[in-house]
Scaffold this motif. Structure first.
Motif, mmCIF file in Angstrom:
data_model
loop_
_atom_site.group_PDB
_atom_site.id
_atom_site.type_symbol
_atom_site.label_atom_id
_atom_site.label_comp_id
_atom_site.label_asym_id
_atom_site.label_seq_id
_atom_site.Cartn_x
_atom_site.Cartn_y
_atom_site.Cartn_z
ATOM 1 N N PRO A 97 0.797 -1.225 0.000
ATOM 2 C CA PRO A 97 0.000 0.000 0.000
ATOM 3 C C PRO A 97 0.835 1.283 0.000
ATOM 4 C CG PRO A 97 -1.044 -1.631 1.390
ATOM 5 C CD PRO A 97 0.278 -2.205 0.982
ATOM 6 N N PRO A 98 1.916 1.403 0.782
ATOM 7 C CA PRO A 98 2.719 2.631 0.692
ATOM 8 C C PRO A 98 3.308 2.865 -0.695
ATOM 9 C CG PRO A 98 3.216 1.469 2.728
ATOM 10 C CD PRO A 98 2.364 0.548 1.907
ATOM 11 N N ARG A 99 3.758 1.792 -1.346
ATOM 12 C CA ARG A 99 4.282 1.944 -2.706
ATOM 13 C C ARG A 99 3.169 2.348 -3.667
ATOM 14 N NH1 ARG A 99 6.538 -2.891 -6.522
ATOM 15 N NH2 ARG A 99 6.736 -1.681 -8.441
ATOM 16 N N ALA A 100 1.987 1.764 -3.504
ATOM 17 C CA ALA A 100 0.850 2.116 -4.366
ATOM 18 C C ALA A 100 0.501 3.590 -4.193
ATOM 19 C CB ALA A 100 -0.346 1.237 -4.040
ATOM 20 N N LEU A 101 0.530 4.066 -2.962
ATOM 21 C CA LEU A 101 0.201 5.459 -2.681
ATOM 22 C C LEU A 101 1.155 6.405 -3.399
ATOM 23 C CD1 LEU A 101 -1.753 7.185 -0.965
ATOM 24 C CD2 LEU A 101 -0.059 7.121 0.860
ATOM 25 N N GLN A 102 2.416 6.045 -3.452
ATOM 26 C CA GLN A 102 3.405 6.905 -4.103
ATOM 27 C C GLN A 102 3.226 6.957 -5.616
ATOM 28 O OE1 GLN A 102 5.538 8.968 -2.526
ATOM 29 N NE2 GLN A 102 4.484 8.257 -0.682
ATOM 30 N N ALA A 103 2.526 5.984 -6.192
ATOM 31 C CA ALA A 103 2.319 5.941 -7.638
ATOM 32 C C ALA A 103 1.079 6.709 -8.087
ATOM 33 C CB ALA A 103 2.208 4.484 -8.099
ATOM 34 N N VAL A 104 0.355 7.292 -7.120
ATOM 35 C CA VAL A 104 -0.926 7.939 -7.395
ATOM 36 C C VAL A 104 -0.759 9.450 -7.546
ATOM 37 C CG1 VAL A 104 -3.140 8.515 -6.312
ATOM 38 C CG2 VAL A 104 -2.340 6.157 -6.319
ATOM 39 N N GLU A 105 -1.391 10.015 -8.564
ATOM 40 C CA GLU A 105 -1.435 11.469 -8.728
ATOM 41 C C GLU A 105 -2.418 12.094 -7.746
ATOM 42 O OE1 GLU A 105 -0.196 15.023 -10.241
ATOM 43 O OE2 GLU A 105 0.512 13.094 -11.000
ATOM 44 N N GLY A 106 -3.553 11.413 -7.550
ATOM 45 C CA GLY A 106 -4.570 11.900 -6.638
ATOM 46 C C GLY A 106 -5.807 11.037 -6.720
ATOM 47 N N ALA A 107 -6.825 11.423 -5.949
ATOM 48 C CA ALA A 107 -8.085 10.675 -5.901
ATOM 49 C C ALA A 107 -9.237 11.567 -6.321
ATOM 50 C CB ALA A 107 -8.338 10.122 -4.505
ATOM 51 N N LEU A 108 -10.275 10.929 -6.854
ATOM 52 C CA LEU A 108 -11.485 11.613 -7.317
ATOM 53 C C LEU A 108 -12.712 10.952 -6.723
ATOM 54 C CD1 LEU A 108 -10.380 11.409 -11.008
ATOM 55 C CD2 LEU A 108 -10.885 13.618 -9.984
ATOM 56 N N PRO A 109 -13.757 11.741 -6.414
ATOM 57 C CA PRO A 109 -15.036 11.109 -6.096
ATOM 58 C C PRO A 109 -15.601 10.503 -7.373
ATOM 59 C CG PRO A 109 -15.339 13.475 -6.328
ATOM 60 C CD PRO A 109 -13.860 13.215 -6.482
ATOM 61 N N ALA A 110 -16.178 9.326 -7.274
ATOM 62 C CA ALA A 110 -16.606 8.636 -8.487
ATOM 63 C C ALA A 110 -17.844 7.788 -8.238
ATOM 64 C CB ALA A 110 -15.472 7.748 -9.019
ATOM 65 N N LEU A 111 -18.580 7.564 -9.304
ATOM 66 C CA LEU A 111 -19.684 6.610 -9.322
ATOM 67 C C LEU A 111 -19.391 5.588 -10.405
ATOM 68 C CD1 LEU A 111 -22.646 9.155 -9.212
ATOM 69 C CD2 LEU A 111 -21.841 7.756 -7.298
ATOM 70 N N GLU A 112 -19.582 4.319 -10.097
ATOM 71 C CA GLU A 112 -19.530 3.322 -11.164
ATOM 72 C C GLU A 112 -20.953 2.943 -11.530
ATOM 73 O OE1 GLU A 112 -17.624 -0.765 -12.849
ATOM 74 O OE2 GLU A 112 -17.391 -0.394 -10.706
ATOM 75 N N LEU A 113 -21.253 3.024 -12.812
ATOM 76 C CA LEU A 113 -22.557 2.626 -13.341
ATOM 77 C C LEU A 113 -22.401 1.216 -13.886
ATOM 78 C CD1 LEU A 113 -23.530 5.941 -15.191
ATOM 79 C CD2 LEU A 113 -23.515 5.428 -12.736
ATOM 80 N N VAL A 114 -22.771 0.273 -13.062
ATOM 81 C CA VAL A 114 -22.638 -1.143 -13.389
ATOM 82 C C VAL A 114 -23.869 -1.595 -14.156
ATOM 83 C CG1 VAL A 114 -22.468 -3.444 -12.364
ATOM 84 C CG2 VAL A 114 -21.238 -1.524 -11.332
ATOM 85 N N ASP A 115 -23.668 -2.492 -15.108
ATOM 86 C CA ASP A 115 -24.817 -3.103 -15.782
ATOM 87 C C ASP A 115 -24.891 -4.573 -15.397
ATOM 88 O OD1 ASP A 115 -26.974 -3.642 -17.329
ATOM 89 O OD2 ASP A 115 -26.018 -3.262 -19.262
ATOM 90 N N PHE A 116 -25.871 -4.914 -14.570
ATOM 91 C CA PHE A 116 -26.017 -6.297 -14.107
ATOM 92 C C PHE A 116 -26.668 -7.101 -15.227
ATOM 93 C CE2 PHE A 116 -25.303 -8.522 -10.156
ATOM 94 C CZ PHE A 116 -25.922 -9.726 -10.387
ATOM 95 N N ARG A 117 -25.816 -7.552 -16.151
ATOM 96 C CA ARG A 117 -26.280 -8.070 -17.440
ATOM 97 C C ARG A 117 -26.790 -9.501 -17.407
ATOM 98 N NH1 ARG A 117 -22.043 -4.244 -19.634
ATOM 99 N NH2 ARG A 117 -20.406 -5.477 -18.646
ATOM 100 N N MET A 118 -26.806 -10.143 -16.252
ATOM 101 C CA MET A 118 -27.160 -11.557 -16.203
ATOM 102 C C MET A 118 -28.365 -11.815 -15.313
ATOM 103 S SD MET A 118 -23.358 -13.261 -16.141
ATOM 104 C CE MET A 118 -22.172 -12.760 -17.404
ATOM 105 N N SER A 119 -29.190 -12.723 -15.741
ATOM 106 C CA SER A 119 -30.369 -13.123 -14.979
ATOM 107 C C SER A 119 -29.982 -14.205 -13.975
ATOM 108 C CB SER A 119 -31.440 -13.655 -15.939
ATOM 109 O OG SER A 119 -30.931 -14.756 -16.676
ATOM 110 N N GLY A 120 -30.952 -14.603 -13.159
ATOM 111 C CA GLY A 120 -30.717 -15.721 -12.249
ATOM 112 C C GLY A 120 -29.686 -15.410 -11.192
ATOM 113 N N LYS A 121 -28.815 -16.388 -10.928
ATOM 114 C CA LYS A 121 -27.805 -16.246 -9.876
ATOM 115 C C LYS A 121 -26.410 -16.494 -10.445
ATOM 116 C CE LYS A 121 -30.811 -17.406 -5.994
ATOM 117 N NZ LYS A 121 -31.004 -18.266 -4.802
#
Length: 254
Positions: free
Chosen positions: A118-142
């Motif tokens: 995680p510390p190495r990952a943090l150093q590779a980041v420019e910054g963070a953004l608030p975000a929404l993911e619009l997922v498409d639950f494309r499958m029926s059933g389970k």
């Protein structure tokens, strides 16, 4: 069977609808499912799409238990699915839309496993953004985990806030969220819901991609996983996520 499955998964992205999970015919192993996902991504790129980043899914123990896995899963993000905060999105884009409030990262440098902490990952980041993911639950059933992995983990679109916040000095586990559906508070959470911190999710994704011979690149967007409850919007609904320090992001469904 897998060539046919790739073609089916391509077609359902072009003509949104629900399809039967592949596991109703034959349950894929996760390794097989990622191979299908790779071919799906290659076909989409060959048709003119552009991969602009990656996403982590199943980033909490509850979802992992529901889908029968012991770690998160990964998928790709396409340039055609990147929207700005306040965008209006037609319901016709989805078979069954679901919205997730997330913390997105913009990569400053390349990052790939093995051995990413995680510390190495943090150093590779420019910054963070608030975000929404619009997922498409494309499958029926389970559907099971390998169904979602083969599909690319139901990725459809992402909505990014306008403010990029440096995060090297922030404890993102403590980042608070107020999540609203058409002006009514649907949930409140902290980003600790995502593997203890979204940075842990980023490190996991970098290691996961490295094991697949892939990696994060400078300029990539990373969706780190759902912070809160999943919302199922209807036409006319507005979904908004407001974070303590990262700002807010919203989308309207038409």
């Amino acid at each position: 069977m897998n060539d046919t499955l790739v073609t089916t998964l391509l077609d359902v992205r072009r003509r949104p609808r629900l399809i039967a999970p592949p596991s109703e015919t034959r349950r894929l192993s996760l390794e097989e499912a990622y191979a299908v996902q790779d071919r799906l991504r290659e076909r989409l790129v060959a048709e003119g799409e552009r991969v602009i980043g990656w996403k982590a899914g199943f980033t909490n123990a509850g979802l992992q238990k529901t889908y029968g896995v012991t770690e998160p899963v990964g998928g790709f993000l396409l340039g055609s699915g990147v929207l700005s905060s306040g965008a209006e999105v037609p319901m016709s884009r989805f078979g069954a839309p679901v919205v997730e409030a997330e913390v997105a990262f913009l990569m400053r440098t390349d990052l790939a496993g093995p051995g990413v902490t995680p510390p190495r990952a943090l150093q590779a980041v420019e910054g963070a953004l608030p975000a929404l993911e619009l997922v498409d639950f494309r499958m029926s059933g389970k559907p099971v985990a390998s169904d979602l992995v083969a599909d690319g983990v139901f990725a459809n679109a992402i909505v990014l806030g306008t403010m990029l916040t440096p995060v090297t000095h922030l404890d993102l586990a403590l980042e608070g969220l107020v999540y609203e559906l058409s002006g009514t508070i649907a949930a409140t959470n902290t980003a600790a819901e995502v593997m203890g911190s979204p940075i842990n999710s980023l490190a996991w994704l970098a290691n996961h991609l490295g094991a697949r011979g892939l990696g994060l690149r400078a300029g990539d967007v990373v969706m780190s996983g759902s912070v809160s409850a999943l919302l199922r919007p209807k036409a006319g609904d507005i979904v908004r996520a407001t974070y303590t320090r990262l700002g807010s992001v919203s989308v309207r469904f038409a």
